[in-house]
Design an enzyme around this catalytic site. Structure first.
Site, PDB file in Angstrom:
ATOM      1  N   ASP A   1       0.344   0.089  -0.222  1.00 60.00           N
ATOM      2  CA  ASP A   1       0.314  -0.721   0.996  1.00 60.00           C
ATOM      3  C   ASP A   1       0.473  -2.201   0.685  1.00 60.00           C
ATOM      4  O   ASP A   1       0.936  -2.974   1.529  1.00 60.00           O
ATOM      5  CB  ASP A   1      -1.016  -0.510   1.729  1.00 60.00           C
ATOM      6  CG  ASP A   1      -0.856   0.352   2.967  1.00 60.00           C
ATOM      7  OD1 ASP A   1       0.234   0.356   3.553  1.00 60.00           O
ATOM      8  OD2 ASP A   1      -1.825   1.018   3.348  1.00 60.00           O
TER       9      ASP A   1
ATOM     10  N   GLU B   1       4.487   6.148   8.438  1.00 56.19           N
ATOM     11  CA  GLU B   1       4.168   5.862   7.045  1.00 56.19           C
ATOM     12  C   GLU B   1       4.459   7.056   6.146  1.00 56.19           C
ATOM     13  O   GLU B   1       4.890   6.899   5.002  1.00 56.19           O
ATOM     14  CB  GLU B   1       2.702   5.452   6.931  1.00 56.19           C
ATOM     15  CG  GLU B   1       2.384   4.127   7.618  1.00 56.19           C
ATOM     16  CD  GLU B   1       0.901   3.927   7.873  1.00 56.19           C
ATOM     17  OE1 GLU B   1       0.335   2.992   7.294  1.00 56.19           O
ATOM     18  OE2 GLU B   1       0.321   4.707   8.657  1.00 56.19           O
TER      19      GLU B   1
ATOM     20  N   GLY C   1      -1.439  -0.218  19.236  1.00 53.75           N
ATOM     21  CA  GLY C   1      -0.201  -0.920  19.553  1.00 53.75           C
ATOM     22  C   GLY C   1       0.810  -0.060  20.291  1.00 53.75           C
ATOM     23  O   GLY C   1       1.541  -0.541  21.159  1.00 53.75           O
TER      24      GLY C   1
ATOM     25  N   GLY D   1      -1.919   3.274  16.507  1.00 53.41           N
ATOM     26  CA  GLY D   1      -2.430   3.976  17.678  1.00 53.41           C
ATOM     27  C   GLY D   1      -2.676   3.094  18.880  1.00 53.41           C
ATOM     28  O   GLY D   1      -2.376   3.469  20.022  1.00 53.41           O
TER      29      GLY D   1
END
EC number: 2.7.2.1
Length: 399
Positions: free
Chosen positions: A150, A387, A335, A333
């Site tokens: 990340d 992702e 957004g 979730g």
């Protein structure tokens, strides 16, 4: 079905998200989540094609037992899929300053992940469990485990954004700096946004907002991240589900010295009892805020604080983009689904050239993507993140 599938694992502090993906066709054959690990009510939910399943785990099952269940009780019953898995992709929240791109996991990478535990104390230990258990369960793939970081997307952040205004010694000696998080998601949606806007990614100036239980904002200049709201750890930045985000550091001293609260308890308060949960004393779930903010003053207060913090970051990051903003992106979730929040936020940004389209904003949720502002506005886009697909595509390169 492709002969080359990737098992994607995202081991969190109390959950494991898993999926089997064909990186070439982008088809997801299996997906699911083991959740409430180490608790009495631990369980697994999964989907195979269009069929949904759910099973309880043994009480207080840990990550190891959950992974064994995923393989023995799910994958083993789909041998046509299992035998075509050629690699395992692991989401890693923090790889420190040495891990700048996806890579095969070896002893050196394992050490870097371990050394970065202080910067991701809830996540990195869980990632290591997932990696070591994968080595045991899939000995034939021991050299095909891939770490996808990340923090890698944020490695382009310049030092004037990643350094803290504390003695430089702490950075040189202990690598105390801004690392960011959600980089996989920020990278994915920035590329998707550039396609929608028909602007080459290397010329795209965007602000991406990954808003879930955890949340972060990134400034992207010419396709590269130049600043992000999460810092040394995922605790810094915007208001989150249970995390406080930005606060005056002196609050720590006051709680410890005046109220005699231990450092361990303060860490727990800031990480697990603050944010929306702390503001409402009811729930960390943003759906509660969305459903109640018009009729409940506590929910309304939490919504306003959330949007105030978020709008400050967006406004500040616009100043970093060299007089050109192509759009802002909402994902995660919250957004992707919280249309009331998006409307309130975009109305705060009117002075910057944004104008909400209420009809589009209401419709574009529940997995849909698109632009939610009027044609005369700077675009604001909703793009569902993926992702798992990014991890699968990164991992297949090493097989």
């Amino acid at each position: 079905m492709s002969q080359n599938l990737i098992l994607v694992l995202n081991c969190g502090s109390s959950s494991i998200k898993f999926s089997v993906i064909d990186p070439k066709t982008e088809k997801k054959y299996i997906s699911g989540i083991a959740e409430c690990l180490k608790l009495k009510e631990s369980s697994v939910k999964w989907k195979i094609d269009k069929s949904y399943h759910e099973s309880s785990l043994n009480e207080y099952s840990d990550h190891n037992l959950a992974l064994r269940f995923i393989v023995n009780e799910i994958l083993q019953h789909k041998k046509d899929i299992l035998k075509k898995i050629v690699g395992i992709g692991h989401r890693i929240v923090n790889g420190g300053i040495k891990c700048t791109k996806s890579t095969i996991i070896d002893e050196k990478i394992l050490k870097n992940i371990k050394d970065s535990i202080p910067f991701a104390p809830l996540h990195n230990p869980a990632h290591l469990i997932g990696i070591y258990e994968s080595f045991k369960i899939f000995p034939n793939l021991i050299n095909k485990n891939v770490a996808v970081f990340d923090t890698a997307f944020h490695q382009t952040i310049p030092e004037d954004s990643y350094l803290y205004a504390i003695p430089y010694y702490f950075y040189k000696k202990y690598n105390i700096r801004r690392y960011g998080a959600h980089g996989i998601s920020h990278s994915y949606v920035s590329k998707k946004a550039s396609n929608i806007l028909n602007i080459p990614i290397e010329k795209s100036n965007l602000i991406t907002c990954h808003l879930g239980n955890g949340g972060s904002v990134s400034a992207i200049l010419n396709g590269k991240c130049i600043d992000t709201s999460m810092g040394l750890t995922p605790l810094e930045g915007i208001v989150m589900g249970t995390r406080c985000g930005d606060i005056d550091p002196s609050i720590i001293f006051y709680l410890h010295e005046k109220l005699k609260i231990s450092v361990k308890e303060i860490r727990e308060i800031f990480s697990e009892k603050s944010g929306l949960l702390g503001l409402t004393n009811i729930s960390s779930d943003f759906r509660y805020i969305e459903d109640n903010f018009l009729k409940n003053k506590i929910a309304k207060r939490a919504m306003k604080i959330y949007c105030n913090r978020l709008s400050k970051y967006i406004g500040a990051y616009i100043t970093l983009l060299e007089n050109k903003l192509d759009g802002i992106v909402f994902t995660g979730g919250i957004g992707e689904n919280a249309y009331n929040m998006r409307e309130l936020l975009i109305n705060k940004l009117k002075i910057l050239g944004f104008e909400i389209n209420k009809e589009k904003n209401f419709k574009i949720r529940l997995g849909r993507s698109g632009i939610i502002t009027n044609s005369n506005s700077i675009p604001a886009l909703v793009i569902p993140t993926n992702e798992e697909l990014v991890i699968a595509k990164e991992s297949i390169i090493f097989t």
